[in-house]
Design an enzyme around this catalytic site. Structure first.
Site, PDB file in Angstrom:
ATOM      1  N   PHE A  23       0.337  -7.068 -17.730  1.00  0.00           N
ATOM      2  CA  PHE A  23       0.669  -5.873 -18.550  1.00  0.00           C
ATOM      3  C   PHE A  23       1.485  -4.811 -17.636  1.00  0.00           C
ATOM      4  O   PHE A  23       1.797  -3.581 -18.223  1.00  0.00           O
ATOM      5  CB  PHE A  23      -0.384  -5.380 -18.872  1.00  0.00           C
ATOM      6  CG  PHE A  23      -1.443  -6.101 -19.814  1.00  0.00           C
ATOM      7  CD1 PHE A  23      -1.099  -6.452 -21.109  1.00  0.00           C
ATOM      8  CD2 PHE A  23      -2.744  -6.689 -19.212  1.00  0.00           C
ATOM      9  CE1 PHE A  23      -1.948  -7.554 -21.739  1.00  0.00           C
ATOM     10  CE2 PHE A  23      -3.101  -7.681 -19.882  1.00  0.00           C
ATOM     11  CZ  PHE A  23      -3.074  -8.186 -21.068  1.00  0.00           C
ATOM     12  N   SER A  24       1.734  -5.157 -16.242  1.00  0.00           N
ATOM     13  CA  SER A  24       2.503  -4.220 -15.696  1.00  0.00           C
ATOM     14  C   SER A  24       3.904  -4.021 -15.874  1.00  0.00           C
ATOM     15  O   SER A  24       4.535  -5.070 -16.217  1.00  0.00           O
ATOM     16  CB  SER A  24       2.049  -4.543 -14.081  1.00  0.00           C
ATOM     17  OG  SER A  24       3.012  -3.811 -13.280  1.00  0.00           O
TER      18      SER A  24
ATOM     19  N   PRO B 116      -7.268  -8.095 -14.052  1.00  0.00           N
ATOM     20  CA  PRO B 116      -6.048  -8.518 -13.572  1.00  0.00           C
ATOM     21  C   PRO B 116      -4.796  -7.795 -14.333  1.00  0.00           C
ATOM     22  O   PRO B 116      -4.534  -7.774 -15.462  1.00  0.00           O
ATOM     23  CB  PRO B 116      -5.567  -9.743 -13.528  1.00  0.00           C
ATOM     24  CG  PRO B 116      -7.042 -10.355 -13.148  1.00  0.00           C
ATOM     25  CD  PRO B 116      -7.856  -9.582 -14.207  1.00  0.00           C
ATOM     26  N   CYS B 117      -3.999  -6.726 -13.556  1.00  0.00           N
ATOM     27  CA  CYS B 117      -3.013  -6.012 -14.408  1.00  0.00           C
ATOM     28  C   CYS B 117      -1.648  -6.571 -14.671  1.00  0.00           C
ATOM     29  O   CYS B 117      -0.717  -6.223 -15.423  1.00  0.00           O
ATOM     30  CB  CYS B 117      -2.951  -4.651 -13.783  1.00  0.00           C
ATOM     31  SG  CYS B 117      -2.152  -4.546 -12.366  1.00  0.00           S
ATOM     32  N   GLN B 118      -1.360  -7.903 -13.754  1.00  0.00           N
ATOM     33  CA  GLN B 118      -0.073  -8.203 -13.889  1.00  0.00           C
ATOM     34  C   GLN B 118       0.494  -8.552 -15.047  1.00  0.00           C
ATOM     35  O   GLN B 118       1.710  -8.599 -15.246  1.00  0.00           O
ATOM     36  CB  GLN B 118      -0.023  -9.507 -12.711  1.00  0.00           C
ATOM     37  CG  GLN B 118      -0.458  -9.091 -11.349  1.00  0.00           C
ATOM     38  CD  GLN B 118      -1.728  -9.370 -10.998  1.00  0.00           C
ATOM     39  OE1 GLN B 118      -2.457  -9.019 -11.826  1.00  0.00           O
ATOM     40  NE2 GLN B 118      -2.114  -9.454  -9.717  1.00  0.00           N
TER      41      GLN B 118
END
Length: 331
Positions: free
Chosen positions: A89-90, A85-87
């Protein structure tokens, strides 16, 4: 042959004669689709119900609907791929990084440590190279300590046949030999080439911008100092597609301007084309859910190019020498 026709053929799964791949955080299967089209046998694991249903419907491999943990049972495999899940680091989020409960890097590291694949691939957002860089460097170091050569690169999907300006961090790990990254394509696909006649059609379920949304978009563009409206340009690749600017009513939303001046949001089919999914790919769940799945996916054409590079590496490094094959045949 136009873009959509070529995409439909290129991403058809090849006969299953390649190594077994495990796709962690598989989503709707963008990465898996590319690896299946390169001849790999892929199994996915995904916690989102609709995304897992889409995967199971449209891909040849199976998708297990469950939440991953450090102790999750994992099948045997020769390759591990995945986009945690990229949230955390987004750049569009709070960037809590390793402190975010959604951080899946620890699970990925644990999977590599336990299964010891010959190769692995990690995909994530460019935000890893910003404030989260110290943690990202720690992740790379820990993976290296497991006995892998680790190489991260920032790739833009538009250089690999995707009609979208989408930068993502790709990290590849391997044990033996030298990995050769796929070459960039000199030809870029525009949004107009990808959408074709879809760009001028008005489906019955079209979502047009309301008067209040038009005002909100105008104020957003003014505050953002946009010199030109951020409507989809058909003569250039699209901006990055995200679940936020596809499914949500944001000022940065993707929209098409029609000849009569009206502006409408992208349909599921249009968003899928711009992300590089073939038209035969079927989406499960609501329209909002499908758009979220598309925005979170890895573009399949980019995945295919990477998968072919994996296949080439595994074939060159681990295939028995010709003399051994001749000996086996004689026996």
């Amino acid at each position: 042959m136009n873009y959509a026709e070529a995409l439909a053929i290129k991403l058809r799964p090849r006969p299953e004669n390649g190594p077994v791949v495990l796709d962690l955080f598989a989503g709707c299967g963008g990465l898996s689709l590319g690896f299946e089209a390169a001849g790999f046998l892929v199994t996915g694991i995904e916690s989102a119900k609709d995304a897992c249903a889409t995967y199971s419907e449209s891909l040849r491999g199976t998708c297990s609907h469950r939440v991953l943990s450090m102790r999750s049972a994992l099948p045997s495999c020769e390759v591990i791929i995945g986009g945690p899940p990229c949230q955390p680091f987004s750049s569009n989020g709070s960037q809590l990084g390793s402190k975010d409960s959604r951080n899946g890097f620890e699970i990925f590291i644990s999977a590599v440590q336990r299964k010891r694949p010959r190769m692995w691939l990690l995909e994530n957002v460019r935000g890893l190279l910003g404030r989260s860089r110290p943690y990202f460097d720690e992740v790379l170091r820990r993976l290296e300590e497991l006995g892998y050569v680790v190489e991260p690169r920032l790739l833009n999907a538009l250089h690999y046949g995707v009609p979208q300006n989408r930068e993502r961090v790709i990290v590849v790990g391997w044990r033996d030999g030298r990995f050769i990254w796929p070459r960039r394509s000199g030809q870029r696909v525009t949004a107009g080439e990808a959408l074709g006649n879809l760009a001028i059609q008005v489906p019955s379920n079209s979502r047009f911008l309301s008067r209040s949304m038009e005002k909100y978009v105008a104020s957003y563009e003014k505050a953002s100092c946009c010199a030109n409206p951020r409507d989809l340009r058909l003569d250039a690749p699209a901006r990055t597609l995200t679940c936020r600017n596809l499914a949500g009513a944001t000022g940065d939303m993707h929209r098409l301007r029609l000849s009569d001046g009206r502006r409408r949001m992208l349909t599921v089919r249009e968003a899928a084309r711009l992300q590089g999914f073939p038209d035969w790919f079927e989406w499960k769940g609501s329209e909002s859910s499908a758009l979220t799945q598309i925005g979170n996916a890895v573009p399949p054409p980019l995945a295919l190019r990477l998968a072919r590079a994996f296949a080439r590496h595994l074939r060159l490094v681990y295939a028995p020498p010709v003399r051994d094959l001749i000996r086996i045949k004689r026996k």
